[in-house]
Design an enzyme around this catalytic site. Structure first.
Site, mmCIF file in Angstrom:
data_model
loop_
_atom_site.group_PDB
_atom_site.id
_atom_site.type_symbol
_atom_site.label_atom_id
_atom_site.label_comp_id
_atom_site.label_asym_id
_atom_site.label_seq_id
_atom_site.Cartn_x
_atom_site.Cartn_y
_atom_site.Cartn_z
ATOM 1 N N GLY A 183 0.837 -1.185 0.000
ATOM 2 C CA GLY A 183 0.000 0.000 0.000
ATOM 3 C C GLY A 183 0.874 1.237 0.000
ATOM 4 O O GLY A 183 2.094 1.158 0.138
ATOM 5 N N ILE A 185 2.186 5.103 1.318
ATOM 6 C CA ILE A 185 2.676 5.608 2.595
ATOM 7 C C ILE A 185 1.474 5.966 3.471
ATOM 8 O O ILE A 185 0.613 6.747 3.062
ATOM 9 C CB ILE A 185 3.567 6.847 2.382
ATOM 10 C CG1 ILE A 185 4.764 6.506 1.494
ATOM 11 C CG2 ILE A 185 4.041 7.414 3.717
ATOM 12 C CD1 ILE A 185 5.521 7.726 0.987
ATOM 13 N N GLY A 186 1.380 5.355 4.653
ATOM 14 C CA GLY A 186 0.273 5.645 5.554
ATOM 15 C C GLY A 186 -0.986 4.849 5.305
ATOM 16 O O GLY A 186 -2.036 5.139 5.888
ATOM 17 N N ALA A 187 -0.921 3.826 4.456
ATOM 18 C CA ALA A 187 -2.126 3.055 4.126
ATOM 19 C C ALA A 187 -2.551 2.099 5.232
ATOM 20 O O ALA A 187 -3.697 1.657 5.275
ATOM 21 C CB ALA A 187 -1.911 2.274 2.829
ATOM 22 N N GLY A 188 -1.623 1.725 6.120
ATOM 23 C CA GLY A 188 -1.962 0.804 7.205
ATOM 24 C C GLY A 188 -1.471 -0.610 6.995
ATOM 25 O O GLY A 188 -1.892 -1.532 7.684
ATOM 26 N N LYS A 189 -0.526 -0.786 6.075
ATOM 27 C CA LYS A 189 -0.058 -2.145 5.762
ATOM 28 C C LYS A 189 0.660 -2.805 6.935
ATOM 29 O O LYS A 189 0.496 -4.009 7.173
ATOM 30 C CB LYS A 189 0.828 -2.131 4.518
ATOM 31 C CG LYS A 189 1.934 -1.098 4.521
ATOM 32 C CD LYS A 189 2.577 -0.951 3.159
ATOM 33 C CE LYS A 189 3.622 0.153 3.138
ATOM 34 N NZ LYS A 189 3.008 1.505 3.292
ATOM 35 N N TYR A 219 13.493 13.300 2.140
ATOM 36 C CA TYR A 219 12.334 14.186 2.181
ATOM 37 C C TYR A 219 12.731 15.664 2.214
ATOM 38 O O TYR A 219 11.922 16.534 1.899
ATOM 39 C CB TYR A 219 11.439 13.841 3.378
ATOM 40 C CG TYR A 219 10.653 12.564 3.178
ATOM 41 C CD1 TYR A 219 9.810 12.416 2.087
ATOM 42 C CD2 TYR A 219 10.776 11.504 4.060
ATOM 43 C CE1 TYR A 219 9.097 11.251 1.885
ATOM 44 C CE2 TYR A 219 10.062 10.328 3.863
ATOM 45 C CZ TYR A 219 9.224 10.214 2.774
ATOM 46 O OH TYR A 219 8.517 9.062 2.566
ATOM 47 N N ASP A 258 4.934 -6.803 5.428
ATOM 48 C CA ASP A 258 4.244 -5.543 5.151
ATOM 49 C C ASP A 258 4.826 -4.845 3.924
ATOM 50 O O ASP A 258 4.664 -3.634 3.761
ATOM 51 C CB ASP A 258 4.274 -4.623 6.371
ATOM 52 C CG ASP A 258 5.654 -4.065 6.673
ATOM 53 O OD1 ASP A 258 6.648 -4.617 6.165
ATOM 54 O OD2 ASP A 258 5.737 -3.076 7.427
ATOM 55 N N GLU A 319 7.971 12.987 7.496
ATOM 56 C CA GLU A 319 6.920 12.725 6.510
ATOM 57 C C GLU A 319 5.947 13.896 6.334
ATOM 58 O O GLU A 319 5.118 13.877 5.417
ATOM 59 C CB GLU A 319 6.098 11.490 6.921
ATOM 60 C CG GLU A 319 6.846 10.179 6.838
ATOM 61 C CD GLU A 319 5.975 8.998 7.229
ATOM 62 O OE1 GLU A 319 6.341 7.863 6.883
ATOM 63 O OE2 GLU A 319 4.930 9.218 7.890
#
Length: 373
Positions: A183, A185-189, A219, A258, A319
């Protein structure tokens, strides 16, 4: 995410189709609170403290991530849904009565909740079914096993019922050896892979991105640090998957990670200049052909707005300046990759409206989507 704990819940009914109400309550607890691990025998006892119909009583063991007060709220919601009306002035007939008895060794006293249940050691209709499923468990305050408490209590009026309760149907990942959860970034994988590993006895492989010294720098200055970042990620992912997938674990049923190593190529195509990408691509394919491929690939899709909310909520400083266009580009690249792999056993699931960590119903919905034919 809270750790899994085993909680014990007492169920009672003395109104209407009593055994059906007990079974319905078990199913709803499975949906809201956690995996029902064990169900006791059913016992019948006279109404206590008021003139009423006899009760059917049982106990269940539940594996839950929720804290005691949240579990209490869930049980009260289930009672209300099933038609229980709490009235002032003592005990009344009720289609369902749910009490939280024990939460492992926790001791808790508040205005709303006391754990262990303050009267459990006095009630034969609680101790009899609890002894069926937790005979060796100790009362945290009394330091006495449940079976000993039951032996000491008055058995007057307690009768074993011929009625039986069933465990709810469970999901099974049998047939899978290696599952990759992917997923944006931040999708919850990571959260989902961790929950599955805990609930289904899987070996967990988590990406070691936190230890990468180039990530915060990337970043801040993408053009300068993109190539060393992607090269370091590729090397680390290759080594980790080579080592962990080669080590068979007799005590685990399957492996879940993940990430899939192909994400290296997806991100590299977005972040690298064309000449850098061509070199990276050659190195990637040399490594990729040596790795075990997942036999199930789960892609957790979330829309860009939800991803930005998640990133802000988890609060990783490096992030916070990620832009919406960057996330949208990652989503497009993943979906393009998936379409280019006709032999890949993939499940793309839109979880933009779900919160599978806080709502077990959403977690079960996500599992149902994975197993849907």
């Amino acid at each position: 995410m809270n750790p899994l704990k085993t909680v014990y819940i007492a169920l009672g009914s003395n109104e209407g189709a009593r055994i059906n109400f007990l079974q319905q309550a078990i199913q709803k607890i499975q949906q809201k609170t956690g995996e029902v691990l064990a169900v006791s025998k059913v016992y019948e006892t006279p109404a206590m403290g008021f003139e009423g119909n006899p009760f059917l009583n049982a106990c269940i063991a539940v594996s839950s991530r929720f804290k005691p007060h949240k579990i209490l709220t869930q049980l009260l919601e289930i009672e209300k849904i099933m038609g229980r009306q709490r009235k002032p002035g003592g005990y009344h007939n009720r289609p369902i009565d749910l009490d939280l008895l024990l939460v492992e060794e926790e001791i808790l006293t508040s205005e709303q909740l006391t754990v262990p249940h303050p009267a459990m050691h006095l009630r034969n209709f609680v101790l009899a079914p609890l002894a069926d499923i937790a005979a060796e468990v100790k009362h945290p305050l009394r330091n006495v096993r449940v079976k000993t408490l039951f032996e000491a209590v008055d058995k007057n009026g307690l009768q074993l019922s011929s009625d039986k309760l069933q465990l709810p149907k469970k999901f099974s990942f049998s047939g899978f050896n290696y599952i990759a959860v992917e997923g944006n970034i931040g999708a919850g994988k990571t959260s989902f892979a961790t929950m599955v590993s805990q609930d289904f006895n899987a070996k967990l492989i988590l990406e070691r991105f936190k230890d990468n010294p180039f990530l915060p720098k990337f970043y801040e200055d993408q053009s300068r640090y993109a190539f060393p970042l992607e090269m370091s990620f590729l090397a680390d992912r290759y080594q980790q998957l080579s080592d962990d997938l080669a080590q068979y674990d007799l005590f685990k049923d399957f492996v879940i990670s993940d990430y899939d190593v192909f994400k290296s190529l997806i991100f590299a195509k977005i972040t690298l200049h064309e000449d850098e990408y061509l070199l990276y691509q050659k190195l990637f394919h040399l490594m990729y052909k040596e790795l075990v491929k997942p036999d199930l690939y789960v892609y957790l899709y979330q829309n860009t707005d939800r991803l930005l909310q998640n990133i802000k909520k988890r609060g990783r400083e490096y992030e916070q300046n990620i832009e919406a266009d960057y996330l949208a580009n990652i989503n497009r690249s993943y979906l393009s990759f998936i379409k280019s792999q006709p032999g890949l056993n993939v499940k793309i699931i839109d979880i933009s409206e779900l919160d599978f960590v806080k709502r077990r119903e959403d977690y079960l919905m996500l599992l149902e989507e994975i197993f849907k034919v």
